[in-house]
Write a protein that holds these residues in place. Structure first.
Motif, PDB file in Angstrom:
ATOM      1  N   GLU A  49       0.830  -1.212   0.000  1.00  0.00           N
ATOM      2  CA  GLU A  49       0.000   0.000   0.000  1.00  0.00           C
ATOM      3  C   GLU A  49       0.860   1.257   0.000  1.00  0.00           C
ATOM      4  OE1 GLU A  49      -3.341   0.287  -0.424  1.00  0.00           O
ATOM      5  OE2 GLU A  49      -3.163  -1.868  -0.818  1.00  0.00           O
ATOM      6  N   MET A  50       1.979   1.217   0.717  1.00  0.00           N
ATOM      7  CA  MET A  50       2.890   2.364   0.715  1.00  0.00           C
ATOM      8  C   MET A  50       3.441   2.597  -0.694  1.00  0.00           C
ATOM      9  SD  MET A  50       4.942   1.652   4.270  1.00  0.00           S
ATOM     10  CE  MET A  50       6.110   2.986   4.084  1.00  0.00           C
ATOM     11  N   ALA A  51       3.831   1.520  -1.367  1.00  0.00           N
ATOM     12  CA  ALA A  51       4.380   1.640  -2.721  1.00  0.00           C
ATOM     13  C   ALA A  51       3.321   2.164  -3.687  1.00  0.00           C
ATOM     14  CB  ALA A  51       4.925   0.300  -3.195  1.00  0.00           C
ATOM     15  N   LYS A  52       2.078   1.682  -3.558  1.00  0.00           N
ATOM     16  CA  LYS A  52       0.991   2.161  -4.415  1.00  0.00           C
ATOM     17  C   LYS A  52       0.732   3.645  -4.216  1.00  0.00           C
ATOM     18  CE  LYS A  52      -1.756  -2.042  -4.693  1.00  0.00           C
ATOM     19  NZ  LYS A  52      -3.032  -2.652  -4.268  1.00  0.00           N
ATOM     20  N   ALA A  53       0.912   4.111  -2.989  1.00  0.00           N
ATOM     21  CA  ALA A  53       0.654   5.516  -2.667  1.00  0.00           C
ATOM     22  C   ALA A  53       1.822   6.425  -3.032  1.00  0.00           C
ATOM     23  CB  ALA A  53       0.333   5.657  -1.183  1.00  0.00           C
ATOM     24  N   GLY A  54       2.850   5.876  -3.642  1.00  0.00           N
ATOM     25  CA  GLY A  54       3.993   6.694  -4.043  1.00  0.00           C
ATOM     26  C   GLY A  54       5.278   6.302  -3.352  1.00  0.00           C
ATOM     27  N   GLY A  55       5.151   5.595  -2.245  1.00  0.00           N
ATOM     28  CA  GLY A  55       6.323   5.087  -1.537  1.00  0.00           C
ATOM     29  C   GLY A  55       7.377   6.142  -1.293  1.00  0.00           C
ATOM     30  N   ILE A  56       8.609   5.744  -1.538  1.00  0.00           N
ATOM     31  CA  ILE A  56       9.741   6.647  -1.329  1.00  0.00           C
ATOM     32  C   ILE A  56      10.378   7.056  -2.658  1.00  0.00           C
ATOM     33  CG2 ILE A  56      10.243   5.843   1.004  1.00  0.00           C
ATOM     34  CD1 ILE A  56      12.450   4.068  -0.179  1.00  0.00           C
ATOM     35  N   GLY A  57       9.674   6.733  -3.746  1.00  0.00           N
ATOM     36  CA  GLY A  57      10.169   7.108  -5.067  1.00  0.00           C
ATOM     37  C   GLY A  57      11.078   6.072  -5.707  1.00  0.00           C
ATOM     38  N   LEU A  58      11.287   4.981  -5.028  1.00  0.00           N
ATOM     39  CA  LEU A  58      12.179   3.948  -5.543  1.00  0.00           C
ATOM     40  C   LEU A  58      11.596   3.275  -6.780  1.00  0.00           C
ATOM     41  CD1 LEU A  58      14.826   2.445  -5.122  1.00  0.00           C
ATOM     42  CD2 LEU A  58      13.628   0.901  -3.569  1.00  0.00           C
ATOM     43  N   ALA A  59      10.287   3.021  -6.791  1.00  0.00           N
ATOM     44  CA  ALA A  59       9.650   2.366  -7.942  1.00  0.00           C
ATOM     45  C   ALA A  59       9.837   3.195  -9.208  1.00  0.00           C
ATOM     46  CB  ALA A  59       8.165   2.133  -7.675  1.00  0.00           C
ATOM     47  N   GLU A  60       9.690   4.487  -9.092  1.00  0.00           N
ATOM     48  CA  GLU A  60       9.841   5.361 -10.256  1.00  0.00           C
ATOM     49  C   GLU A  60      11.280   5.331 -10.775  1.00  0.00           C
ATOM     50  OE1 GLU A  60       8.161   7.360 -13.198  1.00  0.00           O
ATOM     51  OE2 GLU A  60       7.070   6.617 -11.475  1.00  0.00           O
ATOM     52  N   THR A  61      12.235   5.324  -9.875  1.00  0.00           N
ATOM     53  CA  THR A  61      13.642   5.250 -10.261  1.00  0.00           C
ATOM     54  C   THR A  61      13.945   3.925 -10.950  1.00  0.00           C
ATOM     55  OG1 THR A  61      14.243   6.683  -8.415  1.00  0.00           O
ATOM     56  CG2 THR A  61      16.008   5.379  -9.389  1.00  0.00           C
ATOM     57  N   ILE A  62      13.439   2.829 -10.381  1.00  0.00           N
ATOM     58  CA  ILE A  62      13.638   1.508 -10.976  1.00  0.00           C
ATOM     59  C   ILE A  62      12.974   1.453 -12.353  1.00  0.00           C
ATOM     60  CG2 ILE A  62      13.075  -0.947 -10.764  1.00  0.00           C
ATOM     61  CD1 ILE A  62      13.325  -0.556  -7.691  1.00  0.00           C
ATOM     62  N   PHE A  63      11.753   1.952 -12.441  1.00  0.00           N
ATOM     63  CA  PHE A  63      11.021   1.959 -13.711  1.00  0.00           C
ATOM     64  C   PHE A  63      11.793   2.730 -14.778  1.00  0.00           C
ATOM     65  CE2 PHE A  63       8.039   4.124 -16.580  1.00  0.00           C
ATOM     66  CZ  PHE A  63       7.489   3.019 -17.213  1.00  0.00           C
ATOM     67  N   ASN A  64      12.279   3.900 -14.440  1.00  0.00           N
ATOM     68  CA  ASN A  64      13.037   4.711 -15.407  1.00  0.00           C
ATOM     69  C   ASN A  64      14.303   4.003 -15.856  1.00  0.00           C
ATOM     70  OD1 ASN A  64      11.174   6.793 -15.459  1.00  0.00           O
ATOM     71  ND2 ASN A  64      12.154   7.890 -13.771  1.00  0.00           N
ATOM     72  N   ALA A  65      14.976   3.326 -14.931  1.00  0.00           N
ATOM     73  CA  ALA A  65      16.184   2.571 -15.297  1.00  0.00           C
ATOM     74  C   ALA A  65      15.845   1.403 -16.205  1.00  0.00           C
ATOM     75  CB  ALA A  65      16.889   2.079 -14.032  1.00  0.00           C
ATOM     76  N   MET A  66      14.747   0.708 -15.921  1.00  0.00           N
ATOM     77  CA  MET A  66      14.317  -0.408 -16.760  1.00  0.00           C
ATOM     78  C   MET A  66      13.928   0.082 -18.157  1.00  0.00           C
ATOM     79  SD  MET A  66      12.127  -2.498 -13.894  1.00  0.00           S
ATOM     80  CE  MET A  66      11.365  -3.649 -15.018  1.00  0.00           C
ATOM     81  N   LEU A  67      13.238   1.190 -18.209  1.00  0.00           N
ATOM     82  CA  LEU A  67      12.813   1.767 -19.481  1.00  0.00           C
ATOM     83  C   LEU A  67      14.020   2.178 -20.317  1.00  0.00           C
ATOM     84  CD1 LEU A  67      10.306   2.566 -21.103  1.00  0.00           C
ATOM     85  CD2 LEU A  67      10.392   4.794 -19.979  1.00  0.00           C
ATOM     86  N   LYS A  68      14.978   2.823 -19.688  1.00  0.00           N
ATOM     87  CA  LYS A  68      16.193   3.257 -20.383  1.00  0.00           C
ATOM     88  C   LYS A  68      16.958   2.060 -20.931  1.00  0.00           C
ATOM     89  CE  LYS A  68      20.278   6.126 -19.715  1.00  0.00           C
ATOM     90  NZ  LYS A  68      21.043   6.945 -18.753  1.00  0.00           N
ATOM     91  N   ARG A  69      17.042   1.019 -20.110  1.00  0.00           N
ATOM     92  CA  ARG A  69      17.763  -0.181 -20.536  1.00  0.00           C
ATOM     93  C   ARG A  69      17.049  -0.856 -21.701  1.00  0.00           C
ATOM     94  NH1 ARG A  69      21.098  -4.846 -17.925  1.00  0.00           N
ATOM     95  NH2 ARG A  69      22.377  -3.123 -17.231  1.00  0.00           N
ATOM     96  N   ALA A  70      15.715  -0.883 -21.653  1.00  0.00           N
ATOM     97  CA  ALA A  70      14.935  -1.506 -22.733  1.00  0.00           C
ATOM     98  C   ALA A  70      15.078  -0.710 -24.038  1.00  0.00           C
ATOM     99  CB  ALA A  70      13.465  -1.583 -22.331  1.00  0.00           C
ATOM    100  N   GLN A  71      15.164   0.600 -23.934  1.00  0.00           N
ATOM    101  CA  GLN A  71      15.292   1.429 -25.134  1.00  0.00           C
ATOM    102  C   GLN A  71      16.677   1.321 -25.760  1.00  0.00           C
ATOM    103  OE1 GLN A  71      14.215   5.250 -23.548  1.00  0.00           O
ATOM    104  NE2 GLN A  71      12.032   4.973 -23.988  1.00  0.00           N
TER     105      GLN A  71
END
Length: 73
Positions: A49-71
């Motif tokens: 629930e914490m992560a769904k509510a925005g958490g500490i921003g780690l998910a967004e950082t991980i997502f951006n890194a995954m996206l960059k790597r995929a591109q």
């Protein structure tokens, strides 16, 4: 990818909550293997629930890194 990143953040938050002692009740009626196992379920759900509510921003950082790597291939 965003769900995966959010799940990773939730796992991280769950571990951090574990080390803070969240969910631990110290009294004459507490303790045991059952309590330890069920408190871990509670911690995991709270972390999700914490992560769904925005958490500490780690998910967004991980997502951006995954996206960059995929591109970049």
């Amino acid at each position: 990818m965003h769900k995966t990143a959010q799940a990773l953040e939730a796992s991280f938050l769950s571990e951090m909550l574990k080390y803070t002692g969240l969910g631990e009740n110290k009294s004459e009626f507490s303790g045991g293997v059952g309590e330890e196992q069920f408190s871990s379920f509670l911690r995991e759900e709270q972390a999700k629930e914490m992560a769904k509510a925005g958490g500490i921003g780690l998910a967004e950082t991980i997502f951006n890194a995954m996206l960059k790597r995929a591109q970049n291939g």
